[in-house]
Design a protein around this motif. Sequence first.
Motif, mmCIF file in Angstrom:
data_model
loop_
_atom_site.group_PDB
_atom_site.id
_atom_site.type_symbol
_atom_site.label_atom_id
_atom_site.label_comp_id
_atom_site.label_asym_id
_atom_site.label_seq_id
_atom_site.Cartn_x
_atom_site.Cartn_y
_atom_site.Cartn_z
ATOM 1 N N ILE A 115 0.921 -1.256 0.000
ATOM 2 C CA ILE A 115 0.066 -0.057 0.071
ATOM 3 C C ILE A 115 0.819 1.206 0.007
ATOM 4 N N PHE A 119 1.176 4.160 -3.136
ATOM 5 C CA PHE A 119 0.760 5.313 -2.550
ATOM 6 C C PHE A 119 1.683 6.218 -3.085
ATOM 7 N N TYR A 123 1.404 9.062 -6.036
ATOM 8 C CA TYR A 123 1.713 10.343 -5.611
ATOM 9 C C TYR A 123 2.525 11.372 -6.587
ATOM 10 N N LYS A 129 -2.763 7.693 -12.383
ATOM 11 C CA LYS A 129 -4.068 7.849 -11.524
ATOM 12 C C LYS A 129 -5.174 7.525 -12.536
ATOM 13 N N TYR A 147 -11.328 10.769 -5.895
ATOM 14 C CA TYR A 147 -10.581 9.439 -5.357
ATOM 15 C C TYR A 147 -10.008 8.715 -6.016
ATOM 16 N N ILE A 150 -6.990 6.727 -4.397
ATOM 17 C CA ILE A 150 -7.376 5.544 -3.472
ATOM 18 C C ILE A 150 -8.084 4.129 -4.593
ATOM 19 N N LEU A 153 -5.177 2.782 -6.462
ATOM 20 C CA LEU A 153 -4.243 2.139 -5.525
ATOM 21 C C LEU A 153 -5.229 0.820 -5.205
ATOM 22 N N PHE A 154 -6.621 0.588 -5.171
ATOM 23 C CA PHE A 154 -7.193 -0.644 -5.095
ATOM 24 C C PHE A 154 -7.311 -1.368 -5.959
#
Length: 334
Positions: A115, A119, A123, A129, A147, A150, A153-154
Motif C-alpha cells: 500500500i 501510494f 503521488y 491515476k 478519489y 484510492i 491503489l485499490f
Amino acid sequence: MINFYILIAFFFLNLSFLIFFNNIKVFHQIIDKPDKKRKFHKKPTPLAGGIILFFNIILYAILCFINNDLLIEEIFFKNFLEFKLFIISCISFFIIGILDDKYNIKPSIKFSFLIILIFILLYFDSNLKIIEINFSFLDISINSINYSIIFTLFCILVFINSFNMFDGINLQASTYSLILITILIFYLKFSLFLNILLIFILCFKYLNFKNKTFLGDNGTLLISFIFSFIFIKLYNENIIIHSDEIFIYMMVPGIDMIRLFFTRILMNRSPFSDDRIHIHHLLLDKFTYLQSLIIINSLILMPILLMKVNINNLFSILLTITLYTVIIIKIKKV
C-alpha cells in the motif's frame, strides 16, 4: 535497427539463463521445499522466476539510462521521471517479494508495504491515476478525480494479490502472462520493453515446464505490478478505451480471489491464509493436470475472444462468472 540488435542480445541472454540455469548460483539462493500438505512438487525447487525477470529489467534500464532515445517509442513513459519511478517501483516490489520468499513475511505486513509503495508511486506519477471510468455497455462515464489515488491503489492491489494467488501450478501463471503480453503487444506497433518481457516469459515458461524453477513471490509481485502499470497507462492514453475491457483480461484471477476471501472468512480464517481451495487445486482433485490447465485458460480466453468478435462485454462477463460458478459447484459435488 538498434532495437533489433538489443532484442537479439536479450534473446541470447535469456537463452544462456535457460541453458546454464543449474550453474548460476544466484538462481538457487531461495528454495521452495515440498511439505506434502500444501506444496506437492516432487523436489526442492528454486524460486528464481522473479530474479530472471529482474535481471532483464535492470539491463533494460541501464540501456535506457545510456541511450534515452530507447524510450521514445515506449508510450507508457511520458517522460524520464516516470521511467525512473517505474524502475524504482520494480526494484521495490522485487525486494518485497524476495523477503517474503525468504522469511515468509506476515500478510498484513506485506500488504502494508505494498500500500505504501503504490501510494508513493501514485503521488509522484499523476499519469498513473485513473481519473475516469468508461464502460462499453453504458453511455455514461464515472469521474473519479476526487478519489483517483484510492481507486487506482485499490485496482493495483486487487490485481497483484489475485495474480499472486493464481500462481499455483506449473505453466498457469506463465500461460496467463503470455496471454496478457500478447494482448499488450497487439495494442502497440512496437515496444522494446514488451518484447523483452515476452522473451523472459517464454524463457521462464520452458524452465517452469521442466520443473526447474517457480516464479515465487518475487516474480508474481514484480510481473503483476508491471502488467497493472502498463494496462493503466494504455487506458489513460485512450489506447484501451473501456475499463470493462481491462476487467475482462483480469477477471478470472479476480473472481477466484473473491471466492477464496469469502470462503476463508466464513471459515473464521484470515482471507490471506494458506490452503488448497484455489481453482487449480479443486480442478486437480477431479481432473488431470493438462485438463485443469485447459479449463482455466478456456475461462480466461472465452470472454476475450467474445469481446474481439464484438459480443457485448457485460454479457461476456456475466457468462464467464456463471461458468466459473458452475465449475466450482460441480467439482465440489463430485
